[in-house]
Design an enzyme around this catalytic site. Structure first.
Site, mmCIF file in Angstrom:
data_model
loop_
_atom_site.group_PDB
_atom_site.id
_atom_site.type_symbol
_atom_site.label_atom_id
_atom_site.label_comp_id
_atom_site.label_asym_id
_atom_site.label_seq_id
_atom_site.Cartn_x
_atom_site.Cartn_y
_atom_site.Cartn_z
ATOM 1 N N GLY A 36 -34.973 45.152 -12.558
ATOM 2 C CA GLY A 36 -34.906 46.589 -12.846
ATOM 3 C C GLY A 36 -35.572 47.407 -11.752
ATOM 4 O O GLY A 36 -36.137 46.873 -10.801
ATOM 5 N N ASP A 52 -43.432 40.287 -18.787
ATOM 6 C CA ASP A 52 -42.352 39.324 -18.995
ATOM 7 C C ASP A 52 -42.150 39.164 -20.507
ATOM 8 O O ASP A 52 -43.128 39.036 -21.250
ATOM 9 C CB ASP A 52 -42.816 38.003 -18.356
ATOM 10 N N PHE A 72 -32.517 44.302 -24.021
ATOM 11 C CA PHE A 72 -31.578 44.182 -22.907
ATOM 12 C C PHE A 72 -32.002 43.101 -21.906
ATOM 13 O O PHE A 72 -31.178 42.588 -21.169
ATOM 14 C CB PHE A 72 -31.519 45.492 -22.091
ATOM 15 N N TYR A 139 -24.026 31.436 -18.921
ATOM 16 C CA TYR A 139 -24.416 32.808 -19.281
ATOM 17 C C TYR A 139 -23.948 33.120 -20.706
ATOM 18 O O TYR A 139 -24.751 33.491 -21.583
ATOM 19 C CB TYR A 139 -23.817 33.800 -18.277
ATOM 20 N N LYS A 143 -26.227 33.538 -24.283
ATOM 21 C CA LYS A 143 -26.170 34.746 -25.117
ATOM 22 C C LYS A 143 -25.728 34.382 -26.538
ATOM 23 O O LYS A 143 -26.231 34.893 -27.522
ATOM 24 C CB LYS A 143 -25.203 35.758 -24.509
ATOM 25 N N ARG A 281 -11.142 33.277 -9.356
ATOM 26 C CA ARG A 281 -12.563 32.953 -9.498
ATOM 27 C C ARG A 281 -12.719 32.047 -10.720
ATOM 28 O O ARG A 281 -12.159 32.346 -11.783
ATOM 29 C CB ARG A 281 -13.349 34.256 -9.685
ATOM 30 N N GLY A 283 -13.617 30.424 -14.032
ATOM 31 C CA GLY A 283 -14.139 30.959 -15.295
ATOM 32 C C GLY A 283 -13.616 32.338 -15.658
ATOM 33 O O GLY A 283 -14.093 32.941 -16.622
HETATM 34 N N1 UDP Z 1 -12.974 40.867 -9.215
HETATM 35 C C1 UDP Z 1 -12.274 40.755 -8.035
HETATM 36 N N2 UDP Z 1 -12.983 40.789 -6.866
HETATM 37 C C2 UDP Z 1 -14.328 40.964 -6.802
HETATM 38 C C3 UDP Z 1 -15.042 41.097 -8.032
HETATM 39 C C4 UDP Z 1 -14.333 41.042 -9.227
HETATM 40 O O1 UDP Z 1 -11.058 40.601 -8.030
HETATM 41 O O2 UDP Z 1 -14.912 40.965 -5.727
HETATM 42 C C5 UDP Z 1 -12.226 40.805 -10.492
HETATM 43 C C6 UDP Z 1 -12.681 39.664 -11.391
HETATM 44 O O3 UDP Z 1 -11.958 38.505 -11.112
HETATM 45 C C7 UDP Z 1 -12.377 40.239 -12.777
HETATM 46 C C8 UDP Z 1 -12.547 41.743 -12.614
HETATM 47 O O4 UDP Z 1 -12.505 41.993 -11.202
HETATM 48 O O5 UDP Z 1 -11.043 39.984 -13.113
HETATM 49 C C9 UDP Z 1 -13.873 42.255 -13.134
HETATM 50 O O6 UDP Z 1 -14.900 41.450 -12.594
HETATM 51 P P1 UDP Z 1 -16.433 41.852 -12.675
HETATM 52 O O7 UDP Z 1 -17.199 40.835 -11.888
HETATM 53 O O8 UDP Z 1 -16.598 43.288 -12.292
HETATM 54 O O9 UDP Z 1 -16.786 41.760 -14.215
HETATM 55 P P2 UDP Z 1 -16.630 40.521 -15.241
HETATM 56 O O10 UDP Z 1 -15.242 40.635 -15.802
HETATM 57 O O11 UDP Z 1 -16.891 39.262 -14.493
HETATM 58 O O12 UDP Z 1 -17.679 40.825 -16.262
#
Ligand code: UDP
Length: 330
Positions: A36, A52, A72, A139, A143, A281, A283
């Site tokens: 933050g 913390d 948060f 992650y 959660k 990417r 996941g």
């Molecule tokens: N994304 C992308 N290029 C980047 C970052 C994100 O194409 O450099 C895509 C990512 O694959 C997802 C969308 O943008 O489909 C939103 O990603 P972000 O990381 O903003 O949020 P997330 O969905 O992971 O919470």
């Protein structure tokens, strides 16, 4: 109400603090400033505790005589969690349980938790809150694990809790005072804005061969001021929910593709976003779009800024004024 906010110096936390203050609540911000920004905390208007959340003594002191807790603080990067899962479970689960011990010791019962749509995993049908929870990264798993702890504690009467499952938080406070500033930025909108402004390398679009209308991923972008307001609504609702633990999606119900976000950034900035298409990417599900009914019926929540251009506009205004993030302000 006297409201303690862990992670109140972070992105969504600081926006929620601003919203709480504007409504006359008394706020204690608890933040260790590991991610933050002190510049995001109106120090004269809040009680600030630098600690913390895993420090039981400090948390017990901080929560003394508070009416509610909004939690948060936590680790939030999908990619980071794949590299270092242990720290995600340590912070998001184990330290969260210490916070619950402090809440028990101080009899703070109202608990609003910052959760995520990453708790669902890969969608196989509409994302209502009852969709199966099979997180595909540590992650989301951390959660989800904390949600389960909260639910168990709620069932035995220790807390009344609402877990707010955010979809894609985005934008910056409309008055220009707060914005998004992560040390390692991975999010689409800030990266696209910086690429347009020439402050970062060209954007890589992660995959354009998904089964979506334009081949890129669909996400449900929610303005951070709307998210902040939803936390205040949750505080008002938590005493009267049917169940002592209630998970609630926070989204608009509309998907925007990566390409549509790039086009929006170009419209808003009047500049081209240099970009190329790269591999998918790991996941990333093709589409994550909330079924937002429960947020309407339980919270009375309706996004005030549902349009992607307006969301991007607020992010751009803040970015222009703070090209180095909060350090620009000092
Ligand atoms: N994304 C992308 N290029 C980047 C970052 C994100 O194409 O450099 C895509 C990512 O694959 C997802 C969308 O943008 O489909 C939103 O990603 P972000 O990381 O903003 O949020 P997330 O969905 O992971 O919470």
């Amino acid at each position: 109400m006297k409201v303690a906010v862990t992670g109140g110096a972070g992105y969504i936390g600081s926006h929620a603090v601003a919203e709480l203050l504007s409504l006359g609540h008394q706020v204690t911000v608890i933040d260790d400033l590991s991610a933050g920004h002190l510049a995001a905390v109106p120090e004269s208007a809040v009680r600030f505790v630098r600690a913390d959340i895993g420090d039981l003594g400090a948390m017990t002191k901080a929560l003394d005589r508070q009416d509610a807790l909004i939690h948060f603080a936590g680790l939030l990067s999908v990619g980071g969690s794949m590299k270092d899962p242990r720290s995600y479970f340590e912070t998001n689960l184990v330290k969260g349980m210490t916070l619950l011990d402090a809440a028990k010791a101080t009899a703070v019962r109202r608990f609003i938790f910052s959760s995520t749509c990453a708790t669902y995993g890969v969608p196989h049908g509409p994302l209502t809150e009852d969709h199966t929870k099979e997180p595909v990264n540590p992650y989301g798993a951390s959660k989800r694990a904390f949600e389960q702890v909260l639910e168990a504690y709620a069932r035995i009467g220790q807390v009344r809790a609402i877990a707010l499952r955010y979809f894609n938080d985005a934008g910056a406070r409309r008055d220009g005072s707060l914005g998004e500033d992560h040390a390692h930025e991975e999010h689409l909108i800030p990266l696209a804005l910086d690429a347009a402004a020439g402050r970062r390398p060209p954007l890589t679009v992660f995959g354009d061969d998904y089964e979506t209308p334009d081949g890129t991923c669909l996400r449900d972008y929610v303005h951070v001021d709307d998210l902040a307001r939803a936390h205040v609504l949750a505080l008002e609702a938590v005493d009267r929910t049917t169940s002592p633990f209630t998970p609630i999606n926070l989204g608009t119900g509309h998907g925007t593709s990566v390409r549509a976000v790039v086009q929006s950034v170009e419209r808003v900035t009047g500049m081209k976003v240099p970009h190329s298409v790269g591999p998918r990417r790991a996941g990333d599900p093709p589409a994550l779009i909330a079924v937002p009914e429960r947020s309407r019926t339980v919270l009375g929540f309706e996004p005030a800024i549902p349009s992607i251009d307006e969301i991007v506009e607020t992010a751009w205004t803040w970015r222009k004024a703070h090209p180095q993030g909060y350090s620009s302000a000092r």
